[in-house]
Write a protein that holds these residues in place. Structure first.
Motif, PDB file in Angstrom:
ATOM      1  N   SER A  79       0.827  -1.206   0.000  1.00 55.98           N
ATOM      2  CA  SER A  79       0.000   0.000   0.000  1.00 55.98           C
ATOM      3  C   SER A  79       0.862   1.258   0.000  1.00 55.98           C
ATOM      4  O   SER A  79       0.592   2.225  -0.721  1.00 55.98           O
ATOM      5  N   ALA A  82       2.435   1.710  -3.429  1.00 59.59           N
ATOM      6  CA  ALA A  82       1.455   2.228  -4.384  1.00 59.59           C
ATOM      7  C   ALA A  82       1.236   3.732  -4.186  1.00 59.59           C
ATOM      8  O   ALA A  82       1.135   4.499  -5.155  1.00 59.59           O
ATOM      9  N   GLU A  83       1.190   4.148  -2.921  1.00 57.88           N
ATOM     10  CA  GLU A  83       1.012   5.568  -2.604  1.00 57.88           C
ATOM     11  C   GLU A  83       2.179   6.392  -3.141  1.00 57.88           C
ATOM     12  O   GLU A  83       1.987   7.459  -3.741  1.00 57.88           O
ATOM     13  N   LYS A  85       4.202   5.532  -5.563  1.00 57.05           N
ATOM     14  CA  LYS A  85       4.200   5.467  -7.032  1.00 57.05           C
ATOM     15  C   LYS A  85       3.251   6.510  -7.613  1.00 57.05           C
ATOM     16  O   LYS A  85       3.576   7.187  -8.599  1.00 57.05           O
ATOM     17  N   ASN A  86       2.078   6.661  -6.991  1.00 57.35           N
ATOM     18  CA  ASN A  86       1.109   7.665  -7.448  1.00 57.35           C
ATOM     19  C   ASN A  86       1.672   9.077  -7.325  1.00 57.35           C
ATOM     20  O   ASN A  86       1.487   9.911  -8.218  1.00 57.35           O
ATOM     21  N   LYS A  87       2.365   9.331  -6.227  1.00 58.18           N
ATOM     22  CA  LYS A  87       2.959  10.654  -6.026  1.00 58.18           C
ATOM     23  C   LYS A  87       4.089  10.895  -7.035  1.00 58.18           C
ATOM     24  O   LYS A  87       4.247  12.014  -7.548  1.00 58.18           O
ATOM     25  N   GLU A  88       4.863   9.858  -7.324  1.00 61.13           N
ATOM     26  CA  GLU A  88       5.939   9.986  -8.308  1.00 61.13           C
ATOM     27  C   GLU A  88       5.372  10.245  -9.705  1.00 61.13           C
ATOM     28  O   GLU A  88       5.918  11.052 -10.474  1.00 61.13           O
ATOM     29  N   LEU A  89       4.263   9.556 -10.029  1.00 60.48           N
ATOM     30  CA  LEU A  89       3.620   9.760 -11.327  1.00 60.48           C
ATOM     31  C   LEU A  89       3.079  11.183 -11.461  1.00 60.48           C
ATOM     32  O   LEU A  89       3.196  11.806 -12.528  1.00 60.48           O
ATOM     33  N   SER A  90       2.507  11.694 -10.376  1.00 57.90           N
ATOM     34  CA  SER A  90       2.000  13.076 -10.379  1.00 57.90           C
ATOM     35  C   SER A  90       3.140  14.067 -10.589  1.00 57.90           C
ATOM     36  O   SER A  90       3.003  15.041 -11.357  1.00 57.90           O
ATOM     37  N   LYS A  93       4.318  13.862 -14.187  1.00 56.71           N
ATOM     38  CA  LYS A  93       3.337  14.502 -15.072  1.00 56.71           C
ATOM     39  C   LYS A  93       3.475  16.023 -15.042  1.00 56.71           C
ATOM     40  O   LYS A  93       3.429  16.696 -16.083  1.00 56.71           O
TER      41      LYS A  93
END
Length: 199
Positions: A79, A82-83, A85-90, A93
């Motif tokens: 978990s 995943a959290e 990874k989402n922040k890295e993707l943001s 972007k």
């Protein structure tokens, strides 16, 4: 966990060397003047030898509460990953958007975007560090509880004082041969599962 195992193995090795040094005394034959070893048959040796051991890898793989807690820790780790990874993707972007629109931005807009990216990067690094520390603390707490449960159970089964030492063995350890008669792994698996399955 591995640190606890290595400490236990080091203590085990020192204790076994000491025990065998004390046990392997020789008596001098008065007629021949030669030293002869004191020999005990295996049954007597096992009865009088106040030592037992358990295989830590077998124990852990068969303890219900250990597997449940390990599963919960793994889920939490996934978990957290995943959290992050989402922040890295943001962040990626935002960075990509800045690079694509840089030529159409004013100097003020560029400075604002760079500040926002710098703040996002700093927050991402802080989040990584925080989650890493949190996971390490939970793993350490889990290991401490596990050690406490095992130690408490060993004290219970040794209330009569039949064992002076109980060692933990594992495949990567320093002890390569042990008498199966001294193995209490099955007893520990059964007892610990019964004691802590509902807790």
């Amino acid at each position: 966990m591995k640190l606890i195992n290595w400490i236990l193995h080091a203590i085990s090795l020192i204790a076994i060397i000491y025990l065998f040094t004390q046990r392997n005394c020789c008596s001098v034959d008065s007629k021949t003047g030669m030293a002869t070893s004191t020999n005990l048959d295996s049954t007597q040796a096992n009865t009088n030898f106040p030592v037992a051991f358990f295989y830590s890898d077998s124990l852990l793989s068969n303890l219900g509460f250990f597997k449940e807690n390990e599963k919960a820790l793994k889920k939490k780790q996934e978990s957290m990953a995943a959290e992050l990874k989402n922040k890295e993707l943001s962040f990626q972007k935002e960075l990509q958007g800045l690079q694509e629109n840089a030529q159409n931005m004013t100097r003020k807009e560029m400075e604002t975007a760079q500040e926002r990216l710098g703040k996002m990067e700093q927050e991402l690094m802080q989040k990584k560090e925080k989650l890493s520390i949190q996971l390490a603390e939970e793993a350490s707490e889990f290991n401490e509880k596990l050690h406490s449960k095992v130690t408490s159970y060993l004290k219970e089964i040794n209330a009569s004082g039949q064992y002076k030492y109980v060692f933990s063995l594992q495949r990567e350890g320093n002890i390569f041969l042990a008498d199966d008669a001294l193995d209490i792994t099955p007893q520990m698996i059964k007892g610990l599962n019964e004691k802590y399955s509902q807790k």
